[in-house]
Design a protein around this motif. Sequence first.
Motif, PDB file in Angstrom:
ATOM      1  N   THR A 247       0.657  -1.062  -0.795  1.00  0.00           N
ATOM      2  CA  THR A 247      -0.370  -0.231   0.327  1.00  0.00           C
ATOM      3  C   THR A 247       0.731   1.159  -0.114  1.00  0.00           C
ATOM      4  O   THR A 247       1.780   1.743   0.594  1.00  0.00           O
ATOM      5  N   VAL A 248       0.713   2.437  -1.134  1.00  0.00           N
ATOM      6  CA  VAL A 248       1.549   3.718  -1.125  1.00  0.00           C
ATOM      7  C   VAL A 248       0.295   4.421  -0.950  1.00  0.00           C
ATOM      8  O   VAL A 248      -0.415   4.843  -1.299  1.00  0.00           O
ATOM      9  N   ARG A 249       0.668   5.672   0.067  1.00  0.00           N
ATOM     10  CA  ARG A 249      -0.115   6.767   0.590  1.00  0.00           C
ATOM     11  C   ARG A 249       0.595   7.648   0.611  1.00  0.00           C
ATOM     12  O   ARG A 249       1.002   8.108   1.046  1.00  0.00           O
ATOM     13  N   ASN A 250       0.263   9.297   0.088  1.00  0.00           N
ATOM     14  CA  ASN A 250       0.537  10.546   0.112  1.00  0.00           C
ATOM     15  C   ASN A 250      -0.638  11.262  -0.071  1.00  0.00           C
ATOM     16  O   ASN A 250      -1.888  11.160  -0.570  1.00  0.00           O
ATOM     17  N   PRO A 251      -0.554  12.122   1.001  1.00  0.00           N
ATOM     18  CA  PRO A 251      -1.525  13.627   0.899  1.00  0.00           C
ATOM     19  C   PRO A 251      -1.913  13.858  -0.522  1.00  0.00           C
ATOM     20  O   PRO A 251      -0.999  13.754  -1.450  1.00  0.00           O
ATOM     21  N   TRP A 252      -3.179  13.840  -0.727  1.00  0.00           N
ATOM     22  CA  TRP A 252      -3.208  14.168  -2.247  1.00  0.00           C
ATOM     23  C   TRP A 252      -2.649  15.580  -2.836  1.00  0.00           C
ATOM     24  O   TRP A 252      -2.694  15.544  -4.180  1.00  0.00           O
ATOM     25  N   HIS A 253      -1.887  16.515  -2.022  1.00  0.00           N
ATOM     26  CA  HIS A 253      -1.777  17.091  -2.331  1.00  0.00           C
ATOM     27  C   HIS A 253      -0.320  16.823  -2.166  1.00  0.00           C
ATOM     28  O   HIS A 253       0.189  18.588  -2.428  1.00  0.00           O
ATOM     29  N   SER A 254       0.445  16.383  -2.002  1.00  0.00           N
ATOM     30  CA  SER A 254       1.685  15.856  -1.611  1.00  0.00           C
ATOM     31  C   SER A 254       2.738  17.089  -2.930  1.00  0.00           C
ATOM     32  O   SER A 254       2.069  16.018  -4.526  1.00  0.00           O
ATOM     33  N   VAL A 255       3.568  17.471  -3.130  1.00  0.00           N
ATOM     34  CA  VAL A 255       3.921  17.884  -4.455  1.00  0.00           C
ATOM     35  C   VAL A 255       4.791  17.027  -4.430  1.00  0.00           C
ATOM     36  O   VAL A 255       6.122  16.394  -3.571  1.00  0.00           O
ATOM     37  N   ASN A 256       4.514  16.410  -6.404  1.00  0.00           N
ATOM     38  CA  ASN A 256       6.184  15.268  -6.504  1.00  0.00           C
ATOM     39  C   ASN A 256       5.461  13.846  -5.503  1.00  0.00           C
ATOM     40  O   ASN A 256       6.774  13.012  -5.299  1.00  0.00           O
ATOM     41  N   GLY A 257       4.578  13.721  -5.166  1.00  0.00           N
ATOM     42  CA  GLY A 257       4.094  12.534  -4.458  1.00  0.00           C
ATOM     43  C   GLY A 257       3.899  11.661  -4.694  1.00  0.00           C
ATOM     44  O   GLY A 257       2.712  10.649  -4.955  1.00  0.00           O
ATOM     45  N   ASP A 258       4.567  11.448  -6.198  1.00  0.00           N
ATOM     46  CA  ASP A 258       4.488   9.712  -6.823  1.00  0.00           C
ATOM     47  C   ASP A 258       4.343   8.544  -6.222  1.00  0.00           C
ATOM     48  O   ASP A 258       4.880   8.465  -5.247  1.00  0.00           O
ATOM     49  N   GLY A 259       3.412   7.397  -6.444  1.00  0.00           N
ATOM     50  CA  GLY A 259       3.841   6.544  -5.715  1.00  0.00           C
ATOM     51  C   GLY A 259       4.968   5.236  -6.372  1.00  0.00           C
ATOM     52  O   GLY A 259       5.931   5.439  -5.134  1.00  0.00           O
ATOM     53  N   LEU A 260       5.106   5.238  -7.341  1.00  0.00           N
ATOM     54  CA  LEU A 260       6.137   4.202  -7.543  1.00  0.00           C
ATOM     55  C   LEU A 260       6.600   5.258  -8.716  1.00  0.00           C
ATOM     56  O   LEU A 260       5.610   5.054  -9.822  1.00  0.00           O
ATOM     57  N   ASP A 261       7.882   5.064  -9.307  1.00  0.00           N
ATOM     58  CA  ASP A 261       8.878   5.953 -10.629  1.00  0.00           C
ATOM     59  C   ASP A 261      10.037   4.515 -10.382  1.00  0.00           C
ATOM     60  O   ASP A 261      10.696   4.254 -10.197  1.00  0.00           O
ATOM     61  N   LEU A 262       9.055   3.267 -11.613  1.00  0.00           N
ATOM     62  CA  LEU A 262      10.566   2.166 -11.955  1.00  0.00           C
ATOM     63  C   LEU A 262      11.445   3.194 -13.149  1.00  0.00           C
ATOM     64  O   LEU A 262      10.496   3.382 -13.921  1.00  0.00           O
ATOM     65  N   ASP A 263      12.332   3.131 -13.022  1.00  0.00           N
ATOM     66  CA  ASP A 263      13.153   3.890 -13.439  1.00  0.00           C
ATOM     67  C   ASP A 263      14.646   3.131 -14.719  1.00  0.00           C
ATOM     68  O   ASP A 263      15.021   2.816 -13.478  1.00  0.00           O
ATOM     69  N   SER A 264      14.531   3.057 -15.367  1.00  0.00           N
ATOM     70  CA  SER A 264      15.274   2.669 -16.153  1.00  0.00           C
ATOM     71  C   SER A 264      15.773   1.149 -15.548  1.00  0.00           C
ATOM     72  O   SER A 264      16.398   0.934 -15.457  1.00  0.00           O
ATOM     73  N   CYS A 265      14.694  -0.001 -15.727  1.00  0.00           N
ATOM     74  CA  CYS A 265      14.438  -0.876 -14.708  1.00  0.00           C
ATOM     75  C   CYS A 265      14.069  -2.398 -16.117  1.00  0.00           C
ATOM     76  O   CYS A 265      13.093  -1.984 -16.877  1.00  0.00           O
ATOM     77  N   ARG A 266      14.381  -3.382 -14.981  1.00  0.00           N
ATOM     78  CA  ARG A 266      13.972  -4.964 -16.760  1.00  0.00           C
ATOM     79  C   ARG A 266      13.420  -5.721 -15.996  1.00  0.00           C
ATOM     80  O   ARG A 266      13.906  -6.541 -14.795  1.00  0.00           O
ATOM     81  N   TYR A 267      12.742  -6.409 -16.243  1.00  0.00           N
ATOM     82  CA  TYR A 267      11.808  -7.602 -15.394  1.00  0.00           C
ATOM     83  C   TYR A 267      11.401  -6.956 -13.778  1.00  0.00           C
ATOM     84  O   TYR A 267      12.643  -7.670 -13.019  1.00  0.00           O
ATOM     85  N   ALA A 268      10.264  -6.673 -14.383  1.00  0.00           N
ATOM     86  CA  ALA A 268       9.628  -7.155 -12.790  1.00  0.00           C
ATOM     87  C   ALA A 268       7.640  -7.326 -13.384  1.00  0.00           C
ATOM     88  O   ALA A 268       7.552  -6.690 -14.551  1.00  0.00           O
ATOM     89  N   ASN A 269       7.366  -6.934 -11.729  1.00  0.00           N
ATOM     90  CA  ASN A 269       6.057  -7.427 -11.801  1.00  0.00           C
ATOM     91  C   ASN A 269       6.099  -6.084 -10.614  1.00  0.00           C
ATOM     92  O   ASN A 269       6.191  -6.271  -9.343  1.00  0.00           O
ATOM     93  N   ILE A 270       3.862  -5.851 -10.700  1.00  0.00           N
ATOM     94  CA  ILE A 270       3.952  -5.233 -10.172  1.00  0.00           C
ATOM     95  C   ILE A 270       2.466  -5.473  -9.929  1.00  0.00           C
ATOM     96  O   ILE A 270       1.780  -5.584 -10.704  1.00  0.00           O
ATOM     97  N   LEU A 271       2.460  -6.047  -8.975  1.00  0.00           N
ATOM     98  CA  LEU A 271       1.344  -7.004  -8.040  1.00  0.00           C
ATOM     99  C   LEU A 271       0.242  -6.745  -7.037  1.00  0.00           C
ATOM    100  O   LEU A 271       0.651  -6.535  -6.138  1.00  0.00           O
ATOM    101  N   ASP A 272      -1.101  -6.514  -7.557  1.00  0.00           N
ATOM    102  CA  ASP A 272      -2.155  -6.801  -5.833  1.00  0.00           C
ATOM    103  C   ASP A 272      -2.099  -5.179  -5.589  1.00  0.00           C
ATOM    104  O   ASP A 272      -1.761  -5.716  -3.844  1.00  0.00           O
TER     105      ASP A 272
END
Length: 364
Positions: A247-272
């Motif tokens: 579970t990823v939570r940030n206030p709705w008004h948070s500046v740059n409050g991204d959840g997940l930034d998958l950056d130049s990665c390979r072989y990944a599963n993001i599940l459930d």
Amino acid sequence: MTEQQIAGSEPAAGSMKEVRIPVFPDKSWRITDFGAKGDGITDNTKAFQDAIEACSAGGGGTVVIPAGIWLTGPIRLRSKIRLHAEQGALVTFSRSFDDYPLIRSNYEGLDAVRAMPPIYGENLTDIAVTGGGVFDGSGDAWRCVKKHTMTERQWNELISQGGVVDGGGLWWPTQEASEGRRATEALQAEGLMDIALYEPYKVYLRPVLVGFTRCNGVLLDGPTFQNSGSWCLHPRLCEHVTIRRVTVRNPWHSVNGDGLDLDSCRYANILDCSFDVGDDAICLKSGKNEQGRRTGVPTEYVTIRNCIVYHGHGGFTVGSEMSGGVRHIEVCDCMFIGTDNGLRFKSTRGRGGSSRTSVFPTSG
């Protein structure tokens, strides 16, 4: 969670590559054996690091965080270590800026100096953060706040606590933070990466909550990650990444409050996974402009399945830093409930990069 429950590989959807899940020795070290106290007051930074070093010296295994409120500075992982927060454990990271050393890093696709992430690892093999606990980044101590995102009462309460309001309707925690953007961008433009030059603006250089760089075999399974200073989860140049049931939570008004930034990665599963954040929720990136093209590492072979996004600018987003390309991606069986956009593809002229994404029936 037993070793057998986290071992093995999970195939990505369709023709995707298998994603290797790290396996850890069946040995454990409890942070309480190293003097940690879960009273929410005691600084447990040394206890956390001593437990991790002992685990590493013992050939790897699990560092256990029992139920309690655990105050600590940044946690630096080692290879072959699983950090396991039991149900009822709340790890709250220090609100003192002095506890976060500046490091050479990469942010928004460019080489940068940033504050060390509260959970940090670089050039590691087989690492994990698991369990039913909560990791709170104390990001509200770092973030600026836009006046238009708050009610008058909330705004008045905020500025009564101190800080600085600039002419653009932004509240900053300190004057140094307010001045930080202009000063640090000038240093970057000159190619200056001497950490000492950035020290006066540390408060502006907000850390991501979980920052892993050039790691092979990454598992995030079960915890809640919340209240990050900047992005929440940022794997970069990593391979074999599994993020499930988090579970990823940030206030709705948070500046740059991204959840997940998958950056130049390979072989990944993001599940459930579940996201409720202040910016893009599930975001794929691969570097910016010349630096991104020079690195030339795409994000590729990624499956995103059975995830739900309650709030975010984009539910699933590609870009805007994608100069290295994004390809071989599948998104299926996801729900985007309160997002500005369900699917968001963004870049800008001159950055280059390309995207190859398959989107299967998605609710929202």
